[in-house]
Design a protein around this motif. Structure first.
Motif, PDB file in Angstrom:
ATOM      1  N   ASN A  33       0.859  -1.171   0.000  1.00 18.99           N
ATOM      2  CA  ASN A  33       0.000   0.000   0.000  1.00 18.99           C
ATOM      3  C   ASN A  33       0.903   1.232   0.000  1.00 18.99           C
ATOM      4  O   ASN A  33       1.868   1.298   0.765  1.00 18.99           O
ATOM      5  CB  ASN A  33      -0.901   0.019   1.229  1.00 18.99           C
ATOM      6  N   MET A  34       0.589   2.210  -0.841  1.00 19.76           N
ATOM      7  CA  MET A  34       1.426   3.391  -0.996  1.00 19.76           C
ATOM      8  C   MET A  34       0.670   4.639  -0.571  1.00 19.76           C
ATOM      9  O   MET A  34      -0.536   4.754  -0.786  1.00 19.76           O
ATOM     10  CB  MET A  34       1.881   3.542  -2.447  1.00 19.76           C
ATOM     11  N   GLY A  35       1.397   5.581   0.017  1.00 17.23           N
ATOM     12  CA  GLY A  35       0.767   6.816   0.456  1.00 17.23           C
ATOM     13  C   GLY A  35       1.674   8.016   0.307  1.00 17.23           C
ATOM     14  O   GLY A  35       2.902   7.891   0.274  1.00 17.23           O
ATOM     15  N   TRP A  36       1.046   9.179   0.197  1.00 17.96           N
ATOM     16  CA  TRP A  36       1.748  10.456   0.230  1.00 17.96           C
ATOM     17  C   TRP A  36       1.350  11.198   1.506  1.00 17.96           C
ATOM     18  O   TRP A  36       0.160  11.337   1.803  1.00 17.96           O
ATOM     19  CB  TRP A  36       1.409  11.326  -0.984  1.00 17.96           C
ATOM     20  N   TYR A  37       2.340  11.646   2.251  1.00 23.57           N
ATOM     21  CA  TYR A  37       2.156  12.441   3.452  1.00 23.57           C
ATOM     22  C   TYR A  37       2.827  13.790   3.250  1.00 23.57           C
ATOM     23  O   TYR A  37       3.672  13.952   2.372  1.00 23.57           O
ATOM     24  CB  TYR A  37       2.768  11.749   4.670  1.00 23.57           C
ATOM     25  N   ARG A  38       2.458  14.766   4.085  1.00 24.52           N
ATOM     26  CA  ARG A  38       3.142  16.042   4.038  1.00 24.52           C
ATOM     27  C   ARG A  38       3.321  16.581   5.449  1.00 24.52           C
ATOM     28  O   ARG A  38       2.571  16.256   6.366  1.00 24.52           O
ATOM     29  CB  ARG A  38       2.403  17.052   3.158  1.00 24.52           C
ATOM     30  N   GLN A  39       4.333  17.439   5.598  1.00 16.80           N
ATOM     31  CA  GLN A  39       4.676  17.986   6.903  1.00 16.80           C
ATOM     32  C   GLN A  39       5.230  19.392   6.739  1.00 16.80           C
ATOM     33  O   GLN A  39       6.213  19.603   6.032  1.00 16.80           O
ATOM     34  CB  GLN A  39       5.699  17.099   7.606  1.00 16.80           C
ATOM     35  N   GLY A  40       4.597  20.360   7.391  1.00 14.85           N
ATOM     36  CA  GLY A  40       5.085  21.724   7.430  1.00 14.85           C
ATOM     37  C   GLY A  40       5.931  21.947   8.667  1.00 14.85           C
ATOM     38  O   GLY A  40       5.991  21.100   9.561  1.00 14.85           O
ATOM     39  N   ARG A  45       3.320  15.097  10.652  1.00  7.33           N
ATOM     40  CA  ARG A  45       3.207  14.536   9.321  1.00  7.33           C
ATOM     41  C   ARG A  45       1.822  13.919   9.169  1.00  7.33           C
ATOM     42  O   ARG A  45       1.407  13.094   9.983  1.00  7.33           O
ATOM     43  CB  ARG A  45       4.295  13.482   9.108  1.00  7.33           C
ATOM     44  N   VAL A  46       1.092  14.335   8.134  1.00  7.56           N
ATOM     45  CA  VAL A  46      -0.283  13.900   7.953  1.00  7.56           C
ATOM     46  C   VAL A  46      -0.462  13.258   6.582  1.00  7.56           C
ATOM     47  O   VAL A  46       0.231  13.588   5.619  1.00  7.56           O
ATOM     48  CB  VAL A  46      -1.283  15.062   8.115  1.00  7.56           C
ATOM     49  N   LEU A  47      -1.424  12.359   6.502  1.00 10.27           N
ATOM     50  CA  LEU A  47      -1.734  11.666   5.258  1.00 10.27           C
ATOM     51  C   LEU A  47      -2.429  12.610   4.284  1.00 10.27           C
ATOM     52  O   LEU A  47      -3.371  13.308   4.647  1.00 10.27           O
ATOM     53  CB  LEU A  47      -2.621  10.462   5.536  1.00 10.27           C
ATOM     54  N   VAL A  48      -1.973  12.602   3.044  1.00 10.28           N
ATOM     55  CA  VAL A  48      -2.587  13.375   1.969  1.00 10.28           C
ATOM     56  C   VAL A  48      -3.428  12.472   1.080  1.00 10.28           C
ATOM     57  O   VAL A  48      -4.585  12.773   0.779  1.00 10.28           O
ATOM     58  CB  VAL A  48      -1.523  14.102   1.132  1.00 10.28           C
ATOM     59  N   ALA A  49      -2.851  11.369   0.627  1.00 12.92           N
ATOM     60  CA  ALA A  49      -3.535  10.445  -0.265  1.00 12.92           C
ATOM     61  C   ALA A  49      -2.893   9.080  -0.156  1.00 12.92           C
ATOM     62  O   ALA A  49      -1.706   8.965   0.149  1.00 12.92           O
ATOM     63  CB  ALA A  49      -3.488  10.943  -1.717  1.00 12.92           C
ATOM     64  N   ALA A  50      -3.676   8.034  -0.413  1.00 15.07           N
ATOM     65  CA  ALA A  50      -3.175   6.674  -0.348  1.00 15.07           C
ATOM     66  C   ALA A  50      -3.815   5.833  -1.431  1.00 15.07           C
ATOM     67  O   ALA A  50      -4.958   6.077  -1.832  1.00 15.07           O
ATOM     68  CB  ALA A  50      -3.454   6.055   1.022  1.00 15.07           C
ATOM     69  N   VAL A  51      -3.077   4.846  -1.907  1.00 13.87           N
ATOM     70  CA  VAL A  51      -3.593   3.875  -2.860  1.00 13.87           C
ATOM     71  C   VAL A  51      -3.151   2.491  -2.394  1.00 13.87           C
ATOM     72  O   VAL A  51      -1.975   2.260  -2.107  1.00 13.87           O
ATOM     73  CB  VAL A  51      -3.129   4.174  -4.305  1.00 13.87           C
ATOM     74  N   SER A  52      -4.090   1.560  -2.307  1.00 16.80           N
ATOM     75  CA  SER A  52      -3.796   0.230  -1.817  1.00 16.80           C
ATOM     76  C   SER A  52      -3.204  -0.640  -2.913  1.00 16.80           C
ATOM     77  O   SER A  52      -3.146  -0.259  -4.086  1.00 16.80           O
ATOM     78  CB  SER A  52      -5.065  -0.428  -1.270  1.00 16.80           C
ATOM     79  N   SER A  53      -2.756  -1.831  -2.524  1.00 19.87           N
ATOM     80  CA  SER A  53      -2.222  -2.777  -3.501  1.00 19.87           C
ATOM     81  C   SER A  53      -3.274  -3.206  -4.519  1.00 19.87           C
ATOM     82  O   SER A  53      -2.927  -3.601  -5.633  1.00 19.87           O
ATOM     83  CB  SER A  53      -1.653  -4.006  -2.791  1.00 19.87           C
ATOM     84  N   GLY A  55      -5.633  -1.075  -5.598  1.00 14.90           N
ATOM     85  CA  GLY A  55      -6.014   0.088  -6.368  1.00 14.90           C
ATOM     86  C   GLY A  55      -7.009   1.026  -5.716  1.00 14.90           C
ATOM     87  O   GLY A  55      -7.354   2.057  -6.307  1.00 14.90           O
ATOM     88  N   SER A  56      -7.491   0.707  -4.524  1.00 12.74           N
ATOM     89  CA  SER A  56      -8.413   1.592  -3.821  1.00 12.74           C
ATOM     90  C   SER A  56      -7.693   2.852  -3.371  1.00 12.74           C
ATOM     91  O   SER A  56      -6.542   2.798  -2.939  1.00 12.74           O
ATOM     92  CB  SER A  56      -9.022   0.887  -2.611  1.00 12.74           C
ATOM     93  N   THR A  57      -8.363   4.002  -3.443  1.00 12.74           N
ATOM     94  CA  THR A  57      -7.754   5.280  -3.094  1.00 12.74           C
ATOM     95  C   THR A  57      -8.497   5.960  -1.955  1.00 12.74           C
ATOM     96  O   THR A  57      -9.683   5.723  -1.729  1.00 12.74           O
ATOM     97  CB  THR A  57      -7.711   6.224  -4.300  1.00 12.74           C
ATOM     98  N   ASN A  58      -7.771   6.823  -1.244  1.00 13.94           N
ATOM     99  CA  ASN A  58      -8.328   7.600  -0.152  1.00 13.94           C
ATOM    100  C   ASN A  58      -7.606   8.936  -0.107  1.00 13.94           C
ATOM    101  O   ASN A  58      -6.397   8.996  -0.336  1.00 13.94           O
ATOM    102  CB  ASN A  58      -8.179   6.858   1.174  1.00 13.94           C
ATOM    103  N   TYR A  59      -8.351  10.020   0.208  1.00 12.71           N
ATOM    104  CA  TYR A  59      -7.788  11.364   0.208  1.00 12.71           C
ATOM    105  C   TYR A  59      -8.181  12.123   1.458  1.00 12.71           C
ATOM    106  O   TYR A  59      -9.277  11.948   2.000  1.00 12.71           O
ATOM    107  CB  TYR A  59      -8.275  12.162  -1.007  1.00 12.71           C
ATOM    108  N   ALA A  60      -7.287  12.996   1.897  1.00  7.23           N
ATOM    109  CA  ALA A  60      -7.638  13.940   2.936  1.00  7.23           C
ATOM    110  C   ALA A  60      -8.686  14.905   2.402  1.00  7.23           C
ATOM    111  O   ALA A  60      -8.688  15.249   1.211  1.00  7.23           O
ATOM    112  CB  ALA A  60      -6.401  14.713   3.403  1.00  7.23           C
TER     113      ALA A  60
END
Length: 121
Positions: A33-40, A45-53, A55-60
């Motif tokens: 499972n892959m994800g993009w996080y960001r941190q100011g 550090r918070v989750l921005v978007a994720a895609v599972s193995s 293909g399901s996706t999730n977004y902040a």
């Protein structure tokens, strides 16, 4: 294990677009499972978007309708297309890999070193 290298960050004006890439080593990328996080600065550090193995996706909520996560298993790469960028999107963006339930090896997560995204007003 897995090594991750991000690229594509930079300076862009509000309303512009950037496409981030995360290249992974190894031949078991499709089982993660892959994800993009960001941190100011000074922030968590918070989750921005994720895609599972699978293909399901999730977004902040803050990026829904503007960002799109995708993966190319043949190239061991995950992407984050960022449109209509806002100054509050400014942060270091990190790629994350987490083994799916189908993976029989070590369960440790992996992080890239990050790529800076700066959005000017």
């Amino acid at each position: 294990q897995v090594q991750l290298v991000e690229s594509g960050g930079g300076l862009v004006q509000a309303g512009g677009s950037l496409r981030l890439s995360c290249a992974a080593s190894g031949n078991i990328f499709r089982l993660y499972n892959m994800g993009w996080y960001r941190q100011g600065p000074g922030a968590l550090r918070v989750l921005v978007a994720a895609v599972s193995s699978s293909g399901s996706t999730n977004y902040a909520d803050s990026v829904k309708g503007r960002f799109t996560i995708s993966r190319d298993n043949a190239k061991n790469t995950v992407f984050l297309q960022m449109n209509s960028l806002k100054p509050e999107d400014t942060a270091v963006y990190y790629c994350n890999a987490r083994p799916s339930s189908s993976f029989g090896g070590p369960r440790a997560e992996h992080w890239g070193q990050g790529t800076q995204v700066t959005v000017s007003s």
